[in-house]
Write a protein that holds these residues in place. Structure first.
Motif, PDB file in Angstrom:
ATOM      1  N   PRO A 164     -21.603 -47.788 -82.909  1.00  0.00           N
ATOM      2  CA  PRO A 164     -20.561 -47.308 -81.999  1.00  0.00           C
ATOM      3  C   PRO A 164     -19.165 -47.641 -82.512  1.00  0.00           C
ATOM      4  O   PRO A 164     -18.182 -47.031 -82.103  1.00  0.00           O
ATOM      5  N   GLU A 202     -24.968 -42.533 -85.067  1.00  0.00           N
ATOM      6  CA  GLU A 202     -23.604 -42.505 -84.543  1.00  0.00           C
ATOM      7  C   GLU A 202     -22.666 -43.210 -85.522  1.00  0.00           C
ATOM      8  O   GLU A 202     -22.869 -44.379 -85.852  1.00  0.00           O
ATOM      9  N   GLY A 204     -19.041 -44.483 -85.735  1.00  0.00           N
ATOM     10  CA  GLY A 204     -17.891 -44.720 -84.881  1.00  0.00           C
ATOM     11  C   GLY A 204     -16.745 -45.424 -85.582  1.00  0.00           C
ATOM     12  O   GLY A 204     -16.880 -46.580 -86.011  1.00  0.00           O
ATOM     13  N   SER A 229     -15.105 -42.654 -79.539  1.00  0.00           N
ATOM     14  CA  SER A 229     -16.213 -42.060 -78.798  1.00  0.00           C
ATOM     15  C   SER A 229     -15.687 -40.994 -77.838  1.00  0.00           C
ATOM     16  O   SER A 229     -14.512 -41.031 -77.431  1.00  0.00           O
TER      17      SER A 229
END
Length: 331
Positions: A164, A202, A204, A229
């Motif tokens: 993330p 993901e 990030g 995000s």
């Protein structure tokens, strides 16, 4: 069988259908049962094609975070032999949100490589221990130490991105989070060995970019890569979490969008239904793609690698010269 409680809303009808097929296959039956199974399999195939052909950017974000999606160690255990994990940054402690070590890549004739990646962890206990895949400065310093070690031994580097973002806690800031990330960018830009990075889930912000400076950036079909995000973007721009789907669409964070923008070098297709449906198939696809790019890069001398890497990042980004700028230059 997949627990429907671990499936996403849009894939739940498909999961229930697939579970029913598995249940019927376990039962002893005659031709009537076999015919019913074939009928359900055709329905499941049509449903899968319809669902995954029309996913929105926000749904792809959800897939990239799927709790059953393979993580770095799931890929390493299937792609590599003789993996030896190395620990610690030699300054503070080991950060288990990033794993790294030496291994032999099966798809590349068991050539030795350094493998690095974010590890989110499964289950509450491991997820907490891995800090949900959000490294602190010591994690990035460990990664840098291992990459410099690989460079000394002329070993190619493979990084798997799935986070993330860097951990935003005060302890991370006190220990120099921004400096650790910036130093990684500097070091990776100058490493004289091939580097292949792949977004497996993901990607990030700087937390992903800190292990993402590379010669070839690959991305799984349902991965995402962005500076923030969709939730963070929606809260800043609209102050409304209900706008996450709009934010995801505007941010151009999906694999196809980033390939069109020239950020990603190759988009890799996933097994039917996504990587979480078959870890083995996903690892085979990723391993083959990584090996193919490493073979190409390994033929280049170090200076050519560095020159191409420099040119790759200099070419990113677009701009248009406005009317006012053109008028001022004319005068």
């Amino acid at each position: 069988m997949i627990d429907p409680r671990q499936s996403l809303d849009f894939e739940r009808p498909l999961v229930e259908l697939e579970n029913k097929i598995e249940e019927l296959k376990r039962l002893a039956g005659g031709e009537l049962l076999a015919a019913e199974i074939k009928l359900l399999e055709r329905r499941a195939q049509r449903a899968r094609e319809e669902i995954f052909a029309a996913l929105s950017p926000w749904q792809k974000v959800q897939l990239s975070r799927h709790p059953l999606r393979p993580y770095t160690m799931d890929y390493v255990s299937r792609m590599c032999d003789e993996f030896v994990e190395l620990h610690g940054d030699r300054a503070f402690r080991d950060d288990e949100a990033i794993i790294g070590g030496l291994a032999r890549l099966r798809a590349w004739d068991n050539q030795s490589v350094l493998v690095l990646g974010h590890q989110k962890g499964r289950g509450t206990k491991e997820a907490v221990r891995r800090n949900f895949g959000m490294p602190r400065p010591e994690g990035y310093r460990k990664a840098r130490r291992l990459m410099e070690l690989a460079a000394r031994f002329r070993l190619p580097i493979v990084t798997l991105i799935d986070t993330p973002g860097a951990f935003p806690g005060i302890d991370a800031e006190e220990r120099g989070q921004a400096e650790a990330i910036a130093k990684n960018l500097e070091v990776m830009a100058g490493l004289p060995v091939p580097i292949v990075a792949i977004v497996i889930g993901e990607g990030g912000s700087g937390g992903a970019l800190a292990v993402g400076v590379c010669d070839r950036l690959l991305m799984l079909e349902f991965g995402v890569y962005s500076v923030i995000s969709p939730e963070g973007c929606a809260s800043i721009l609209w102050k409304d979490q209900a706008k996450v789907d709009q934010a995801a669409a505007q941010m151009k964070m999906t694999a196809d969008d980033l390939r069109a923008l020239g950020v990603v070098d190759e988009v890799i297709g996933e097994p039917p239904g996504g990587a979480h449906h078959s870890h083995d198939a996903a690892a085979q696809i990723v391993g083959d793609a990584v090996a193919r790019h490493l073979r190409q890069l390994s033929e280049l001398p170090p200076q050519a690698l560095l020159d191409q890497r420099y040119a790759k990042y200099r070419a990113l980004g677009r701009f248009e010269e406005g009317v006012a700028s053109q008028a001022s230059s004319a005068t």
